[in-house]
Design an enzyme around this catalytic site. Structure first.
Site, PDB file in Angstrom:
ATOM      1  CG  HIS A 192      -6.912  -1.623  -2.151  1.00 49.70           C
ATOM      2  ND1 HIS A 192      -6.230  -0.501  -1.764  1.00 49.70           N
ATOM      3  CD2 HIS A 192      -6.109  -2.230  -3.066  1.00 49.70           C
ATOM      4  CE1 HIS A 192      -5.088  -0.431  -2.429  1.00 49.70           C
ATOM      5  NE2 HIS A 192      -4.996  -1.467  -3.224  1.00 49.70           N
ATOM      6  CG  HIS A 196      -2.519  -4.032  -0.349  1.00 48.63           C
ATOM      7  ND1 HIS A 196      -1.314  -4.149  -1.002  1.00 48.63           N
ATOM      8  CD2 HIS A 196      -3.368  -3.468  -1.235  1.00 48.63           C
ATOM      9  CE1 HIS A 196      -1.424  -3.656  -2.226  1.00 48.63           C
ATOM     10  NE2 HIS A 196      -2.666  -3.238  -2.399  1.00 48.63           N
ATOM     11  CD  GLU A 337       2.987  -5.430  -3.836  1.00 50.04           C
ATOM     12  OE1 GLU A 337       3.352  -6.596  -3.960  1.00 50.04           O
ATOM     13  OE2 GLU A 337       2.071  -5.083  -3.088  1.00 50.04           O
TER      14      GLU A 337
HETATM   15 CU1  CUO Z   1      -3.159  -1.946  -4.070  1.00 52.17          CU
HETATM   16 CU2  CUO Z   1      -1.070   0.363  -5.186  1.00 52.17          CU
HETATM   17  O1  CUO Z   1      -2.673   0.049  -4.135  1.00 52.17           O
HETATM   18  O2  CUO Z   1      -1.336  -1.543  -4.616  1.00 52.17           O
END
Ligand code: CUO
Length: 679
Positions: A192, A196, A337
């Site tokens: 994760h 990001h 987002e």
């Molecule tokens: Cu990956 Cu909310 O955590 O986007």
């Protein structure tokens, strides 16, 4: 190259150390490396300038890419570091400022620069588990490690190893604890963080179909989480839709923010979301009313079929008949987002998903009256530990699904492929057919790379994680044509029964299909057996690197070689050890779904000279190139199915096997609840 690699590793070592900076700015600039051919003319790297925003994020506190002000701070630091023309210059520039900057912000920016600069991509980023062990291991375990490091070493001891797991952070008194092994898995959290970083917000990065991949990758994480919830007898996750009711499940991460014992904020059971009024980020106060307003504007857009841009013009939302990067799902992902630079109208549609992370992360101390840090929901490397993460993302996914259900079902033409018949599929593991095995395994990380234990020998932490025995798909496919045919093979898996033990109709099962693999294959005329190893999956990360022992790693000696460019980027995949859901000790029924589609319709014309990264492309796209599948992500399960197929109603996923290019197979997953042995 090995020297440059070590320079990079030094940048990631002991981020919390207060020693230094090793060189002052004045001392740093005259340093010239003998083999530096690209060092700036004029005597060294550019001066850092004020870096006002970057310096405003305090050391030892949370850096949150969900907070817009922190993203601007990161952008400022990245813009500065992007001026480096080589690794050593980056090192000089970074070392000059690192002790004045928030530790996580610093590592984020250095990682960002190494990923973005073609000449640096061959450098391997160390695993974030080793850079920030305190984000993965509770403080009691770190204390044990410190204690062991202080004891005089016994003869011949060359490493200290402390185990953590499988008890994880709570107890069986809480039902949610049953999936703690999943939420607190190091690989999932690492994925994760890395995702990001590769798809950052407000950093001026517009990667192909970014908004759509935000939807798809998170939807797939939810499908996988639900498979594991069903494995342990929990219901599927429920969306966090009513923000005026207390959140039933609390979370106490027991993690520390730095090595001085600063702890992450925790949330009691039954905490109510309140107005965010903390002043540490210069964020305007906001509350659930703001979230509700942005929710309702996005819902209007979905049902009216268009967003409204900043000039008041309509921007149509459709996934049909437009280029993949202009599909409605891409625009909606960017607005939801949200990336202020990409959203068609961020003042109007707001920052809904990010604001949710922040208001939840601050719910225990919304005005900072208790001077508590934000909770783990504020950080991409820790958010997935908290049960509320999935409830929030289920809500976000629900908005995307609301949109997807406005799209027309796929037609026969879109679903089928002429001249190809999938005759059957089976999975084969060691000594068994159509039965897969999961169990426990461990992985060692060198925590003393990130935390200074004052030890002369490495201090390791041994983390417990779920794992499975490797397996292979064997797919029988007939090519009824006279010439070879290129196809895409798409493999999904879903549980056969819901939490009530009942078979699901196609609409109920639709969101549980987890992509297992997607790859191109050339069928020769006649009968083909397509064999594919589980380790080759298009969603998983083959390069789960740690700092490791460099002498054991194949150090790239040609930084321009395409395969070297892929190391860091491919690090963005799903962990291979979490490819399968846990299953049950008595065996749990799952269904495999294989669909073969025509490569001619799937292929994407890539810009010349671009490189590919076959592994992990499903979740991470392809480095410097377009997403390698022209179909909407999640095809064919992303839309409502057509009501009738071949003259009969389409009720269950099995009915799709009326298409000659689809086959299904029931399989079982058996959880051994024991350490998996090497086979
Ligand atoms: Cu990956 Cu909310 O955590 O986007």
């Amino acid at each position: 190259m090995a020297g440059d690699q070590n320079v990079v590793l030094d940048l990631f070592e002991h981020p919390y150390s207060k020693k230094g900076p090793p060189r002052t700015a004045a001392e740093a600039r005259p340093i010239v490396f003998e083999d530096d051919v690209t060092t700036r003319v004029g005597g060294g790297p550019p001066a850092p300038g004020p870096l006002t925003l970057a310096r405003s994020v305090p050391r030892g506190s949370v850096f949150s890419s969900f907070v817009r002000e922190h993203r601007l701070a990161a952008r400022e630091l990245c813009d500065y570091l992007m001026q480096a023309t080589n690794v050593r210059e980056l090192s000089l520039m970074a070392e000059e400022v690192r002790r004045e900057l928030n530790e996580k912000l610093f590592i984020y920016a250095v990682s960002f620069v190494i990923l973005r600069k073609p000449e640096m991509r061959a450098m391997r980023l160390p695993s974030i588990v080793e850079v920030f062990p305190s984000c993965f291991v509770p403080r009691t375990t770190l204390a044990t490690m410190e204690q062991q490091a202080r004891q005089p070493s016994t003869t011949g001891q060359d490493v200290i190893i402390t185990e953590y797991g499988p008890e994880f952070s709570s107890t069986h008194l809480k039902p949610e604890h049953r999936v703690a092994y999943w939420r607190e898995d190091y690989g999932i959290n690492l994925h994760h963080w890395h995702w990001h970083l590769v798809y950052p917000l407000d950093m001026g990065v517009d990667r192909d179909r970014k908004g759509e991949l935000f939807y798809y990758m998170h939807q797939q994480m939810l499908a996988r989480y639900d498979m594991d919830r069903l494995s342990v007898g929990l219901n599927r996750v429920e969306k966090l839709a009513n923000w005026r009711m207390p959140i039933p499940d609390g979370y106490f991460s027991k993690l520390t923010l730095d090595n001085s014992g600063q702890v992450w904020g925790s949330r009691q059971d039954g905490t109510l979301l309140q107005e965010y009024r903390r002043n540490e980020f210069m964020l305007e106060p906001f509350d659930v009313t703001d979230l509700e307003q942005h929710h309702s504007r996005l819902m209007d857009a979905i049902h009216q079929g268009h967003l409204i841009d900043r000039e008041g013009k309509r921007v149509r939302l459709t996934d049909e008949g437009v280029a993949p990067n202009r599909r409605g799902i891409v625009l909606l992902g960017d607005a939801l987002e949200a990336d202020a630079g990409l959203s068609v109208n961020s003042p109007f549609y707001g920052d809904l998903h990010n604001s949710g992370h922040v208001i939840i992360a601050a719910a225990h101390d919304p005005d900072n009256a208790h001077r508590e840090n934000l909770g783990v929901m504020s950080d991409t490397s820790t958010a997935m530990r908290d049960p509320v993460f999935y409830r929030w993302h289920k809500y976000i996914d629900d908005l995307f699904q609301e949109y997807k259900l406005t799209q027309p079902p796929y037609t026969m033409e879109q679903l089928s492929v002429q001249t190809v018949t999938v005759a059957g599929v089976e999975v084969e593991s060691v000594g068994s057919k159509n039965t897969l095995t999961t169990g426990w395994n461990t992985r060692d990380f060198e925590a003393s790379r990130g935390l200074d234990f004052n030890s002369s020998i490495p201090v390791m932490v041994r983390l417990t994680h779920l794992d499975h025995r490797p397996f292979r798909y064997n797919i029988k496919v007939e090519n009824n044509g006279k010439v070879a045919k290129d196809v895409t093979v798409r493999i999904f898996m879903a549980p056969k029964l819901n939490e009530r033990g009942v078979r699901m109709n196609i609409m109920e099962q639709r969101l549980l299909w987890a992509e297992m693999d997607r790859f191109k294959h050339t069928l020769k005329p006649g009968t083909n057996t397509v064999s594919r190893e589980s380790t080759a999956s298009s969603i998983t990360n083959p390069n789960d690197f740690t700092f490791g022992d460099l002498s054991n790693l194949p150090v790239p000696d040609n930084p321009g070689a395409p395969e070297n460019d892929l190391f860091n980027f491919c690090g963005c995949g799903w962990p291979q050890h979490m490819l399968l859901p846990r299953g049950k000790q008595e065996g749990m029924d799952f269904q495999l779904f294989v669909m073969v589609t025509d490569w001619k319709l799937d292929k994407v014309a890539q810009p010349a000279g671009r490189r590919s990264c076959a592994n992990a492309a499903s979740f991470c796209g392809v480095l410097d190139a377009l997403y390698p599948d022209a179909r909407p992500m999640g095809f064919p399960f992303d839309r409502r199915p057509m009501p009738m197929l071949n003259g009969q109603s389409l009720d269950r996923a099995e009915d799709l096997t009326r298409l000659s290019n689809v086959a299904m197979q029931e399989i079982q997953i058996v959880f051994t609840n024991a350490q998996l042995k090497e086979q």
